[in-house]
Motif scaffolding. Structure first.
Motif, PDB file in Angstrom:
ATOM      1  N   VAL A 191       0.845  -1.192   0.000  1.00 31.27           N
ATOM      2  CA  VAL A 191       0.000   0.000   0.000  1.00 31.27           C
ATOM      3  C   VAL A 191       0.881   1.243   0.000  1.00 31.27           C
ATOM      4  O   VAL A 191       1.701   1.448   0.898  1.00 31.27           O
ATOM      5  CB  VAL A 191      -0.919   0.014   1.233  1.00 31.27           C
ATOM      6  CG1 VAL A 191      -1.784   1.271   1.235  1.00 31.27           C
ATOM      7  CG2 VAL A 191      -1.796  -1.236   1.252  1.00 31.27           C
TER       8      VAL A 191
ATOM      9  N   ASN B  60      -7.360   1.652   0.670  1.00 34.68           N
ATOM     10  CA  ASN B  60      -6.950   0.953   1.884  1.00 34.68           C
ATOM     11  C   ASN B  60      -7.070   1.841   3.113  1.00 34.68           C
ATOM     12  O   ASN B  60      -7.508   1.387   4.176  1.00 34.68           O
ATOM     13  CB  ASN B  60      -5.504   0.469   1.748  1.00 34.68           C
ATOM     14  CG  ASN B  60      -5.378  -0.881   1.083  1.00 34.68           C
ATOM     15  OD1 ASN B  60      -5.424  -1.921   1.733  1.00 34.68           O
ATOM     16  ND2 ASN B  60      -5.217  -0.869  -0.247  1.00 34.68           N
ATOM     17  N   ILE B  61      -6.685   3.101   2.958  1.00 34.74           N
ATOM     18  CA  ILE B  61      -6.734   4.019   4.107  1.00 34.74           C
ATOM     19  C   ILE B  61      -8.170   4.206   4.580  1.00 34.74           C
ATOM     20  O   ILE B  61      -8.462   4.118   5.775  1.00 34.74           O
ATOM     21  CB  ILE B  61      -6.109   5.372   3.757  1.00 34.74           C
ATOM     22  CG1 ILE B  61      -4.647   5.186   3.307  1.00 34.74           C
ATOM     23  CG2 ILE B  61      -6.192   6.316   4.944  1.00 34.74           C
ATOM     24  CD1 ILE B  61      -3.750   4.507   4.320  1.00 34.74           C
TER      25      ILE B  61
ATOM     26  N   SER C 277       5.748   1.336   3.480  1.00 30.55           N
ATOM     27  CA  SER C 277       4.301   1.172   3.425  1.00 30.55           C
ATOM     28  C   SER C 277       3.678   1.388   4.800  1.00 30.55           C
ATOM     29  O   SER C 277       2.636   2.052   4.929  1.00 30.55           O
ATOM     30  CB  SER C 277       3.948  -0.220   2.886  1.00 30.55           C
ATOM     31  OG  SER C 277       2.551  -0.353   2.707  1.00 30.55           O
TER      32      SER C 277
ATOM     33  N   HIS D  30       3.660   5.074   5.533  1.00 31.51           N
ATOM     34  CA  HIS D  30       2.625   5.744   4.746  1.00 31.51           C
ATOM     35  C   HIS D  30       1.265   5.552   5.386  1.00 31.51           C
ATOM     36  O   HIS D  30       0.487   6.517   5.545  1.00 31.51           O
ATOM     37  CB  HIS D  30       2.612   5.188   3.316  1.00 31.51           C
ATOM     38  CG  HIS D  30       1.434   5.597   2.511  1.00 31.51           C
ATOM     39  ND1 HIS D  30       1.258   6.882   2.028  1.00 31.51           N
ATOM     40  CD2 HIS D  30       0.321   4.903   2.131  1.00 31.51           C
ATOM     41  CE1 HIS D  30       0.115   6.958   1.377  1.00 31.51           C
ATOM     42  NE2 HIS D  30      -0.473   5.767   1.433  1.00 31.51           N
ATOM     43  N   ILE D  31       0.947   4.322   5.737  1.00 30.25           N
ATOM     44  CA  ILE D  31      -0.357   4.035   6.333  1.00 30.25           C
ATOM     45  C   ILE D  31      -0.535   4.758   7.653  1.00 30.25           C
ATOM     46  O   ILE D  31      -1.563   5.389   7.918  1.00 30.25           O
ATOM     47  CB  ILE D  31      -0.545   2.509   6.514  1.00 30.25           C
ATOM     48  CG1 ILE D  31      -0.612   1.821   5.143  1.00 30.25           C
ATOM     49  CG2 ILE D  31      -1.809   2.200   7.319  1.00 30.25           C
ATOM     50  CD1 ILE D  31      -0.502   0.311   5.196  1.00 30.25           C
ATOM     51  N   ARG D  32       0.490   4.703   8.499  1.00 31.02           N
ATOM     52  CA  ARG D  32       0.404   5.376   9.800  1.00 31.02           C
ATOM     53  C   ARG D  32       0.211   6.877   9.626  1.00 31.02           C
ATOM     54  O   ARG D  32      -0.570   7.506  10.346  1.00 31.02           O
ATOM     55  CB  ARG D  32       1.673   5.092  10.612  1.00 31.02           C
ATOM     56  CG  ARG D  32       1.779   3.673  11.146  1.00 31.02           C
ATOM     57  CD  ARG D  32       2.870   3.586  12.201  1.00 31.02           C
ATOM     58  NE  ARG D  32       3.048   2.226  12.696  1.00 31.02           N
ATOM     59  CZ  ARG D  32       4.053   1.433  12.366  1.00 31.02           C
ATOM     60  NH1 ARG D  32       4.977   1.859  11.519  1.00 31.02           N
ATOM     61  NH2 ARG D  32       4.157   0.226  12.869  1.00 31.02           N
TER      62      ARG D  32
ATOM     63  N   ARG E 221      -1.092   8.503   7.120  1.00 30.93           N
ATOM     64  CA  ARG E 221      -2.423   8.823   6.582  1.00 30.93           C
ATOM     65  C   ARG E 221      -3.512   8.612   7.618  1.00 30.93           C
ATOM     66  O   ARG E 221      -4.533   9.301   7.619  1.00 30.93           O
ATOM     67  CB  ARG E 221      -2.701   7.973   5.343  1.00 30.93           C
ATOM     68  CG  ARG E 221      -1.866   8.346   4.125  1.00 30.93           C
ATOM     69  CD  ARG E 221      -2.259   9.713   3.558  1.00 30.93           C
ATOM     70  NE  ARG E 221      -3.685   9.759   3.256  1.00 30.93           N
ATOM     71  CZ  ARG E 221      -4.226   9.281   2.131  1.00 30.93           C
ATOM     72  NH1 ARG E 221      -3.460   8.723   1.210  1.00 30.93           N
ATOM     73  NH2 ARG E 221      -5.527   9.370   1.928  1.00 30.93           N
TER      74      ARG E 221
END
Length: 275
Positions: free
Chosen positions: A219, A227-228, A265, A268-270, A272
């Motif tokens: 992601v 996904n977010i 990844s 990035h997820i954290r 967002r």
């Protein structure tokens, strides 16, 4: 409702060339609390009790939880062969100290059963699996596959069958962000979800109903699967389990430094999600 913290897991599909021990050691090095083992990653598959015990022992030494072995397929076409395989896999999960077994439905363009027949076969499989998994106090993680030719596309169908049988304590859903989008499903069942799989799609030329496993990346900022948004909804609705990376693309499997890509990844997820 209190939003729970984000907890990452590594499915063995992040790097099939790693041995199970390397997967577990990498999780420990990365500060990731859990892994998912598999029976379909070639020579690194968990296929016998020796391999299962070895992986489970290493996980115990490093404080890593074994979430599952992935997978029994096609779990919803129940017969003597499936019963034997389910028993074998349950023994392997137990030997590895795992929590449960991932259950994937038939994907076959030539499968022409009616909706009623599919439901009957699904319920039959759940009843039989309840008995087998119950011998080892294991969970069944039911993973609807969103492909158009899947025999169980939506989580709604799975939840309805599980609830109708009163088997919520034995079975939980796998919310797979790829398959959620592929099925065009909008409903979330955080309270029924036992495990989350994440992967990304970036190619703008691929429609959601044409997506295949080979398109599944990590992601990143160009992800088209939301996904977010999906994770935000699950966490807001109270999901408190693991979020497991499950990329199938050769481009990810062939990376010289998969750990760096995974860290990017995760970051990035954290960022967002702002958690």
């Amino acid at each position: 409702m209190t939003q729970h913290a984000l907890k990452f897991s590594l499915n063995h599909m992040v790097c099939p060339r790693w041995t199970p021990q390397q997967l577990i050691e990498t999780a420990a090095e990365m500060g990731v609390g859990a892994v998912e083992l598999r029976n379909d990653v070639g020579e690194n598959s968990i296929l016998d009790l020796e391999a299962a015990h070895g992986a489970g022992q290493r996980a115990k030494e490093l404080g890593i939880e074994v979430l599952s072995i992935n997978a029994l397929y096609p779990f919803n076409i129940w017969n003597e062969e499936r019963a034997t395989k389910a028993q074998e896999l349950a023994e392997l999960v137990d030997a590895a100290g795992g929590r449960g077994l991932v259950l994937c439905p038939l994907v076959d363009a030539d499968y022409s059963a009616s909706a009623e027949e599919k439901r009957t076969r699904l319920e039959k499989a759940l009843i039989e699996l309840d008995a087998i998994l119950g011998r080892y106090s294991l969970q069944g993680f039911v993973e609807p596959l969103g492909f158009p030719i899947s025999s169980l596309r939506t989580k709604a169908e799975a939840v309805e069958a599980i609830r109708s049988l009163g088997l919520q304590s034995r079975f939980g859903l796998v919310h797979d962000t790829f398959h959620h989008q592929g099925a065009g499903e909008t409903a979330f069942f955080a309270e029924d979800t036992g495990l989350v799989h994440i992967s990304g799609l970036e190619d703008p030329a691929i429609g959601f109903e044409a997506m295949l496993d080979e398109h599944r990346l990590l992601v990143g900022e160009h992800d088209r699967l939301d996904n977010i948004g999906q994770l935000q909804r699950l966490l807001a609705d109270g999901y408190d389990g693991y979020v497991s990376f499950e990329p199938f693309a050769a481009a990810i499997h062939d990376l010289a430094d998969p750990v760096q890509a995974l860290r990017q990844s995760m970051d990035h997820i954290r960022s967002r999600l702002a958690i």
